[in-house]
Design a protein around this motif. Sequence first.
Motif, PDB file in Angstrom:
ATOM      1  N   ALA A  35      25.062 -32.957   8.825  1.00  0.00           N
ATOM      2  CA  ALA A  35      24.738 -34.221   8.603  1.00  0.00           C
ATOM      3  C   ALA A  35      25.513 -35.647   8.241  1.00  0.00           C
ATOM      4  CB  ALA A  35      22.797 -34.782   8.975  1.00  0.00           C
ATOM      5  N   SER A  36      25.219 -35.605   7.286  1.00  0.00           N
ATOM      6  CA  SER A  36      25.885 -35.738   6.138  1.00  0.00           C
ATOM      7  C   SER A  36      27.530 -36.786   6.035  1.00  0.00           C
ATOM      8  CB  SER A  36      25.827 -36.354   4.236  1.00  0.00           C
ATOM      9  OG  SER A  36      26.410 -35.036   4.270  1.00  0.00           O
ATOM     10  N   GLU A  37      28.419 -35.324   6.495  1.00  0.00           N
ATOM     11  CA  GLU A  37      29.697 -34.830   6.269  1.00  0.00           C
ATOM     12  C   GLU A  37      29.950 -35.612   8.309  1.00  0.00           C
ATOM     13  OE1 GLU A  37      30.853 -30.934   4.273  1.00  0.00           O
ATOM     14  OE2 GLU A  37      30.145 -31.084   6.200  1.00  0.00           O
ATOM     15  N   GLN A  38      29.045 -35.615   9.016  1.00  0.00           N
ATOM     16  CA  GLN A  38      29.271 -36.587  10.534  1.00  0.00           C
ATOM     17  C   GLN A  38      29.137 -37.938  10.548  1.00  0.00           C
ATOM     18  OE1 GLN A  38      30.425 -34.303  13.493  1.00  0.00           O
ATOM     19  NE2 GLN A  38      30.860 -32.487  11.840  1.00  0.00           N
ATOM     20  N   LEU A  39      27.747 -37.881   9.433  1.00  0.00           N
ATOM     21  CA  LEU A  39      27.818 -39.443   9.944  1.00  0.00           C
ATOM     22  C   LEU A  39      28.744 -40.603   8.590  1.00  0.00           C
ATOM     23  CD1 LEU A  39      24.034 -39.900   8.633  1.00  0.00           C
ATOM     24  CD2 LEU A  39      25.132 -40.548  10.764  1.00  0.00           C
ATOM     25  N   GLY A  40      29.404 -39.221   8.567  1.00  0.00           N
ATOM     26  CA  GLY A  40      30.728 -40.494   7.144  1.00  0.00           C
ATOM     27  C   GLY A  40      29.901 -40.786   6.041  1.00  0.00           C
ATOM     28  N   ASP A  41      30.967 -41.955   5.200  1.00  0.00           N
ATOM     29  CA  ASP A  41      30.282 -43.077   3.509  1.00  0.00           C
ATOM     30  C   ASP A  41      28.520 -43.573   3.897  1.00  0.00           C
ATOM     31  OD1 ASP A  41      31.872 -41.579   2.088  1.00  0.00           O
ATOM     32  OD2 ASP A  41      32.874 -42.563   3.133  1.00  0.00           O
ATOM     33  N   VAL A  42      27.314 -42.566   3.700  1.00  0.00           N
ATOM     34  CA  VAL A  42      26.299 -43.815   4.232  1.00  0.00           C
ATOM     35  C   VAL A  42      26.043 -45.224   3.540  1.00  0.00           C
ATOM     36  CG1 VAL A  42      23.538 -43.528   3.394  1.00  0.00           C
ATOM     37  CG2 VAL A  42      24.933 -41.636   4.863  1.00  0.00           C
ATOM     38  N   VAL A  43      25.880 -46.108   4.063  1.00  0.00           N
ATOM     39  CA  VAL A  43      26.201 -47.944   3.080  1.00  0.00           C
ATOM     40  C   VAL A  43      24.215 -48.506   3.118  1.00  0.00           C
ATOM     41  CG1 VAL A  43      28.305 -47.654   3.975  1.00  0.00           C
ATOM     42  CG2 VAL A  43      26.881 -49.099   5.237  1.00  0.00           C
ATOM     43  N   PHE A  44      24.050 -47.691   3.965  1.00  0.00           N
ATOM     44  CA  PHE A  44      22.427 -48.564   4.086  1.00  0.00           C
ATOM     45  C   PHE A  44      21.374 -47.468   4.328  1.00  0.00           C
ATOM     46  CE2 PHE A  44      19.680 -50.814   6.567  1.00  0.00           C
ATOM     47  CZ  PHE A  44      19.014 -51.894   5.655  1.00  0.00           C
ATOM     48  N   ILE A  45      19.787 -47.705   3.879  1.00  0.00           N
ATOM     49  CA  ILE A  45      18.879 -46.991   4.599  1.00  0.00           C
ATOM     50  C   ILE A  45      18.275 -47.487   4.722  1.00  0.00           C
ATOM     51  CG2 ILE A  45      17.427 -45.423   3.624  1.00  0.00           C
ATOM     52  CD1 ILE A  45      19.632 -43.647   2.026  1.00  0.00           C
ATOM     53  N   GLU A  46      17.422 -47.894   5.673  1.00  0.00           N
ATOM     54  CA  GLU A  46      15.674 -48.323   5.831  1.00  0.00           C
ATOM     55  C   GLU A  46      14.583 -46.970   5.757  1.00  0.00           C
ATOM     56  OE1 GLU A  46      15.380 -51.978   7.835  1.00  0.00           O
ATOM     57  OE2 GLU A  46      13.964 -51.124   9.461  1.00  0.00           O
ATOM     58  N   LEU A  47      14.221 -47.726   5.446  1.00  0.00           N
ATOM     59  CA  LEU A  47      13.141 -46.332   5.421  1.00  0.00           C
ATOM     60  C   LEU A  47      11.469 -46.770   5.361  1.00  0.00           C
ATOM     61  CD1 LEU A  47      14.164 -45.399   1.074  1.00  0.00           C
ATOM     62  CD2 LEU A  47      13.900 -43.998   3.551  1.00  0.00           C
ATOM     63  N   PRO A  48      11.023 -45.482   6.077  1.00  0.00           N
ATOM     64  CA  PRO A  48       9.525 -46.527   6.457  1.00  0.00           C
ATOM     65  C   PRO A  48       8.738 -47.329   5.793  1.00  0.00           C
ATOM     66  CG  PRO A  48       9.711 -43.838   6.772  1.00  0.00           C
ATOM     67  CD  PRO A  48      10.618 -44.586   6.409  1.00  0.00           C
ATOM     68  N   GLU A  49       7.380 -47.737   5.070  1.00  0.00           N
ATOM     69  CA  GLU A  49       6.212 -48.268   4.754  1.00  0.00           C
ATOM     70  C   GLU A  49       5.249 -46.195   4.625  1.00  0.00           C
ATOM     71  OE1 GLU A  49       5.049 -51.519   3.803  1.00  0.00           O
ATOM     72  OE2 GLU A  49       7.275 -51.564   4.748  1.00  0.00           O
ATOM     73  N   GLU A  50       5.613 -46.638   2.794  1.00  0.00           N
ATOM     74  CA  GLU A  50       4.209 -46.138   2.192  1.00  0.00           C
ATOM     75  C   GLU A  50       2.666 -46.095   3.800  1.00  0.00           C
ATOM     76  OE1 GLU A  50       5.600 -45.050  -2.012  1.00  0.00           O
ATOM     77  OE2 GLU A  50       3.649 -45.018  -1.366  1.00  0.00           O
ATOM     78  N   GLY A  51       2.193 -44.522   3.667  1.00  0.00           N
ATOM     79  CA  GLY A  51       0.812 -45.195   4.080  1.00  0.00           C
ATOM     80  C   GLY A  51       1.374 -44.879   6.309  1.00  0.00           C
ATOM     81  N   THR A  52       1.768 -45.178   6.260  1.00  0.00           N
ATOM     82  CA  THR A  52       2.297 -45.275   7.937  1.00  0.00           C
ATOM     83  C   THR A  52       2.178 -43.983   8.741  1.00  0.00           C
ATOM     84  OG1 THR A  52       4.574 -46.667   7.413  1.00  0.00           O
ATOM     85  CG2 THR A  52       4.123 -45.623   9.896  1.00  0.00           C
ATOM     86  N   ASP A  53       1.322 -44.365   9.686  1.00  0.00           N
ATOM     87  CA  ASP A  53       0.886 -43.137  10.274  1.00  0.00           C
ATOM     88  C   ASP A  53       2.360 -42.891  11.947  1.00  0.00           C
ATOM     89  OD1 ASP A  53      -1.866 -42.517   8.813  1.00  0.00           O
ATOM     90  OD2 ASP A  53      -2.320 -43.621  10.573  1.00  0.00           O
ATOM     91  N   VAL A  54       2.393 -41.826  11.983  1.00  0.00           N
ATOM     92  CA  VAL A  54       3.541 -41.280  12.762  1.00  0.00           C
ATOM     93  C   VAL A  54       3.287 -40.644  13.824  1.00  0.00           C
ATOM     94  CG1 VAL A  54       5.354 -42.465  11.046  1.00  0.00           C
ATOM     95  CG2 VAL A  54       5.383 -39.888  11.353  1.00  0.00           C
ATOM     96  N   ILE A  55       3.679 -40.584  14.973  1.00  0.00           N
ATOM     97  CA  ILE A  55       3.875 -39.424  16.140  1.00  0.00           C
ATOM     98  C   ILE A  55       4.838 -38.844  15.838  1.00  0.00           C
ATOM     99  CG2 ILE A  55       1.923 -39.831  17.029  1.00  0.00           C
ATOM    100  CD1 ILE A  55       3.910 -40.508  19.243  1.00  0.00           C
ATOM    101  N   ALA A  56       5.594 -37.503  15.662  1.00  0.00           N
ATOM    102  CA  ALA A  56       7.133 -36.415  15.950  1.00  0.00           C
ATOM    103  C   ALA A  56       7.823 -37.211  16.793  1.00  0.00           C
ATOM    104  CB  ALA A  56       6.558 -35.047  16.675  1.00  0.00           C
ATOM    105  N   GLY A  57       9.199 -37.535  16.254  1.00  0.00           N
ATOM    106  CA  GLY A  57      10.002 -38.557  17.339  1.00  0.00           C
ATOM    107  C   GLY A  57       9.934 -39.656  16.843  1.00  0.00           C
ATOM    108  N   ASP A  58       9.271 -40.488  16.233  1.00  0.00           N
ATOM    109  CA  ASP A  58       9.335 -41.378  16.428  1.00  0.00           C
ATOM    110  C   ASP A  58      10.509 -41.911  15.072  1.00  0.00           C
ATOM    111  OD1 ASP A  58       6.998 -42.340  17.230  1.00  0.00           O
ATOM    112  OD2 ASP A  58       5.785 -43.004  15.373  1.00  0.00           O
ATOM    113  N   GLU A  59      10.777 -43.041  15.280  1.00  0.00           N
ATOM    114  CA  GLU A  59      12.160 -43.295  14.599  1.00  0.00           C
ATOM    115  C   GLU A  59      11.922 -44.033  13.368  1.00  0.00           C
ATOM    116  OE1 GLU A  59      14.560 -45.059  17.511  1.00  0.00           O
ATOM    117  OE2 GLU A  59      15.769 -43.363  18.546  1.00  0.00           O
ATOM    118  N   ILE A  60      11.982 -43.568  12.297  1.00  0.00           N
ATOM    119  CA  ILE A  60      10.651 -43.837  10.885  1.00  0.00           C
ATOM    120  C   ILE A  60      12.408 -44.794   9.966  1.00  0.00           C
ATOM    121  CG2 ILE A  60       9.249 -43.047  11.945  1.00  0.00           C
ATOM    122  CD1 ILE A  60       9.264 -41.298   9.153  1.00  0.00           C
TER     123      ILE A  60
END
Lengths: 119, 374
Positions: free
Chosen positions: A26-51
Amino acid sequence: MLKYTDDHEWLRAEGDEIVVGITKHASEQLGDVVFIELPEEGTDVIAGDEIVVIESVKAASDITAPVGGTITAVNTALADAPGDVNADPMAAWFFRIKPADPAAIEGFMDEAAYKALVD
Amino acid sequence: MADTTRRTGLHDLHVELGARMVPFAGWDMPVQFPMGVMAEHLHTRENAGLFDVSHMGQVFVRPLDGNIQTAALALETLIPANVLDLAPGRQRYGLFTNEQGGILDDLMFANRGDHFLLVVNAACADQDIAHLRTLDGVAIEPVTDRGLVALQGPRSAGVLERLIPATVEMRFMDSLSFDWQGHDLWISRSGYTGEDGFEISVPDAALEDFARALLDQPEVAPIGLGARDSLRLEAGMPLYGHDMDPDVTPAQAALGWSIPKARRNGGARAGGFPGADAVLAELDAGAATTRRGLRPEGRAPIREGVTLFADQTGDAPLGTVRSGGFGPSVGGPVAMAIIDASLPEGATIWAELRGKRVPVTITALPFVTPSYKR
């Protein structure tokens, strides 16, 4: 235990949590990663949520929650060093999730099945 | 579609070098090599990068009467530039305009003594050739037996001098012929990266050998379209189809500099090109909107299509991002958009990114300082 999703995430079971990152493929397909936005700790998620949002030099992509549950930790170090995802994708974890269903990880591919998928 | 995708004379070399090939403007082109876009970009800024730009259209414009001025004046009816006073061995940048004053394509044109050589965008080449064929008194001949490579970066002059010593004398925007191993190479000192460099037209028979001779030099690495885009974006250079199109005028594209006094109102050969009234009136009055540089706060790129707003909550958009991405040399995201020309540099506007508004600073172009050899 290490498992893989169709979306090229790796899942590592640690106690009652799952650590999630993306594969070398996946990392090779994406190429150089320049930015990552992460979810908040404590968030409840369901499978398939874009987090997680990953921006590479080429495009933006999302990482989805592989299972439903609660985000227990995020790797904030990646915000300052997004290139770690390319340098060592198996070490560059994004988040830890406590699955609602403790057996949820078992349905995913093992390494042999994942290798067959990407080769 | 694979059967209609064209290949350049360097296709096999790209594959051998491990390129990831993608369709681009009808051609199968390398988007990146194993080095990766970020490293390729930085390599070009520090060393020398070799780009295959053979997909671009090369076109001769020859005067039927043998007088180069005939061809120059014919071109001036389509291009608002000073073609007539361009000296032999020199090249300029210009635009094809439409009747509304919008931009049909951008191009380089070189005076090669008894004819002009034009280099146009791949996606526009067929349309440009048809457009040129409406001219009287000139023969329009697409060059079909040559490839085109660009060697860009601060070490490119030293590299090229090693292969072709006489190129050391070239100045920025010179366009001259040189012999390399019995082949006639047409070399201009120009490029699309903001760095010193050369664009080199090579006969098909010598193309791969010449590319390999360059790649054999320790300073040179192959560079794909991905880094080409981030390099030109940092250099504040517009990309046809993105920063300009038939609905964008020269003033809106911030390309008024390519239209000299001689072609403007009051000039010796004012107007006389498609859309002249609109284009020149707008240059006199100043465009209400124009292409501006943008620096988003943080690390998230704002890409083409992202909507821009004057404030954090208002509904009225200022415009949309036309080119945007991560600038490896800048070390952060950079973008360009055509927005209100009266907003001062340093002003904060807002980009709507994934439902959130991100502050963006209006910044002078280019984002990096060019290093041309004038």
